[in-house]
Design a protein around this motif. Structure first.
Motif, PDB file in Angstrom:
ATOM      1  N   TYR A  33      45.250  45.275  24.631  1.00 58.33           N
ATOM      2  CA  TYR A  33      44.307  44.241  24.990  1.00 58.33           C
ATOM      3  C   TYR A  33      45.129  42.961  25.061  1.00 58.33           C
ATOM      4  O   TYR A  33      46.012  42.726  24.238  1.00 58.33           O
ATOM      5  CB  TYR A  33      43.223  44.086  23.934  1.00 58.33           C
ATOM      6  CG  TYR A  33      42.278  45.257  23.851  1.00 58.33           C
ATOM      7  CD1 TYR A  33      42.475  46.269  22.919  1.00 58.33           C
ATOM      8  CD2 TYR A  33      41.173  45.351  24.695  1.00 58.33           C
ATOM      9  CE1 TYR A  33      41.607  47.342  22.831  1.00 58.33           C
ATOM     10  CE2 TYR A  33      40.300  46.420  24.615  1.00 58.33           C
ATOM     11  CZ  TYR A  33      40.530  47.416  23.685  1.00 58.33           C
ATOM     12  OH  TYR A  33      39.665  48.478  23.612  1.00 58.33           O
ATOM     13  N   ILE A  51      41.491  40.450  29.008  1.00 59.09           N
ATOM     14  CA  ILE A  51      41.409  41.663  29.815  1.00 59.09           C
ATOM     15  C   ILE A  51      41.141  42.809  28.861  1.00 59.09           C
ATOM     16  O   ILE A  51      41.889  42.996  27.883  1.00 59.09           O
ATOM     17  CB  ILE A  51      42.690  41.867  30.633  1.00 59.09           C
ATOM     18  CG1 ILE A  51      42.812  40.750  31.669  1.00 59.09           C
ATOM     19  CG2 ILE A  51      42.688  43.234  31.315  1.00 59.09           C
ATOM     20  CD1 ILE A  51      44.047  40.789  32.524  1.00 59.09           C
ATOM     21  N   ASP A  53      40.154  46.247  29.745  1.00 55.03           N
ATOM     22  CA  ASP A  53      40.307  47.656  30.088  1.00 55.03           C
ATOM     23  C   ASP A  53      41.427  47.810  31.109  1.00 55.03           C
ATOM     24  O   ASP A  53      41.981  46.841  31.599  1.00 55.03           O
ATOM     25  CB  ASP A  53      38.992  48.266  30.582  1.00 55.03           C
ATOM     26  CG  ASP A  53      38.455  47.595  31.834  1.00 55.03           C
ATOM     27  OD1 ASP A  53      37.224  47.421  31.927  1.00 55.03           O
ATOM     28  OD2 ASP A  53      39.252  47.225  32.732  1.00 55.03           O
ATOM     29  N   GLY A  57      39.050  44.864  33.822  1.00 53.19           N
ATOM     30  CA  GLY A  57      37.808  44.273  33.371  1.00 53.19           C
ATOM     31  C   GLY A  57      38.078  43.101  32.439  1.00 53.19           C
ATOM     32  O   GLY A  57      39.026  43.124  31.663  1.00 53.19           O
ATOM     33  N   THR A  58      37.265  42.052  32.551  1.00 52.52           N
ATOM     34  CA  THR A  58      37.516  40.851  31.774  1.00 52.52           C
ATOM     35  C   THR A  58      36.281  40.393  31.018  1.00 52.52           C
ATOM     36  O   THR A  58      35.147  40.801  31.318  1.00 52.52           O
ATOM     37  CB  THR A  58      37.973  39.697  32.686  1.00 52.52           C
ATOM     38  OG1 THR A  58      36.922  39.370  33.604  1.00 52.52           O
ATOM     39  CG2 THR A  58      39.224  40.079  33.473  1.00 52.52           C
ATOM     40  N   THR A  59      36.513  39.555  30.036  1.00 49.77           N
ATOM     41  CA  THR A  59      35.453  38.853  29.347  1.00 49.77           C
ATOM     42  C   THR A  59      35.912  37.413  29.181  1.00 49.77           C
ATOM     43  O   THR A  59      37.124  37.142  29.150  1.00 49.77           O
ATOM     44  CB  THR A  59      35.132  39.501  27.991  1.00 49.77           C
ATOM     45  OG1 THR A  59      34.008  38.852  27.402  1.00 49.77           O
ATOM     46  CG2 THR A  59      36.313  39.413  27.042  1.00 49.77           C
ATOM     47  N   SER A  71      44.025  36.857  34.882  1.00 54.31           N
ATOM     48  CA  SER A  71      44.543  37.931  35.722  1.00 54.31           C
ATOM     49  C   SER A  71      45.902  38.353  35.193  1.00 54.31           C
ATOM     50  O   SER A  71      46.499  37.662  34.363  1.00 54.31           O
ATOM     51  CB  SER A  71      44.651  37.488  37.177  1.00 54.31           C
ATOM     52  OG  SER A  71      45.575  36.426  37.311  1.00 54.31           O
ATOM     53  N   ALA A 108      33.641  43.612  24.010  1.00 53.06           N
ATOM     54  CA  ALA A 108      33.897  42.389  24.765  1.00 53.06           C
ATOM     55  C   ALA A 108      33.828  41.162  23.850  1.00 53.06           C
ATOM     56  O   ALA A 108      34.572  40.198  24.032  1.00 53.06           O
ATOM     57  CB  ALA A 108      32.898  42.266  25.910  1.00 53.06           C
TER      58      ALA A 108
END
Length: 130
Positions: A33, A51, A53, A57-59, A71, A108
């Motif tokens: 992570y 990030i 996953d 995927g982000t939170t 990113s 998350a």
């Protein structure tokens, strides 16, 4: 183990943009992570974005939604934080952090909590003036 080096901070006027970078000593994709945190003087460290996953995927914190974008470039083992529409309240030291996935799955919400992260960059200062 992974070493992280933060860069890209600076001074900017409100409404401006900055892009932070975090260079990792090894690829973090699929294994860690990874996220950004910030801490202003006298305040607790808070999660900004992460990030969560292997497909990117982000939170992110509500305070930065729509303004900051996290990113990563796997080929360069680099994490980025694009910060737009900066506000004076975004002033802080920004840190990237990583946690190995073998240490346990994060939700998350947990991915924005600094206590769950093991490895930290040295920080890069962001100052936003009015």
């Amino acid at each position: 183990q992974v070493q992280l080096v933060d860069s890209g901070g600076g001074s900017v006027q409100a409404g401006g943009s900055l892009r932070l970078s975090c260079a990792a000593s090894r690829s973090t994709n699929y294994r860690y992570y990874i996220g950004w945190f910030r801490q202003d003087t006298g305040k607790e460290r808070e999660g900004v974005a992460a990030i969560i996953d292997s497909v990117g995927g982000t939170t992110s914190a509500d305070s930065v939604k729509g303004r900051f974008t996290i990113s990563q470039d796997n080929a360069k083992s680099t994490l980025y934080l694009q910060m737009d529409s900066l506000r004076t309240e975004d002033t802080a030291m920004y840190y990237c952090a990583a946690r190995p996935q073998w240490a346990g799955k994060l939700t998350a919400i947990q991915a924005l909590q600094s206590t769950f992260f093991n490895y930290w960059g040295q920080g890069t200062q962001v100052t936003v003036s009015s």
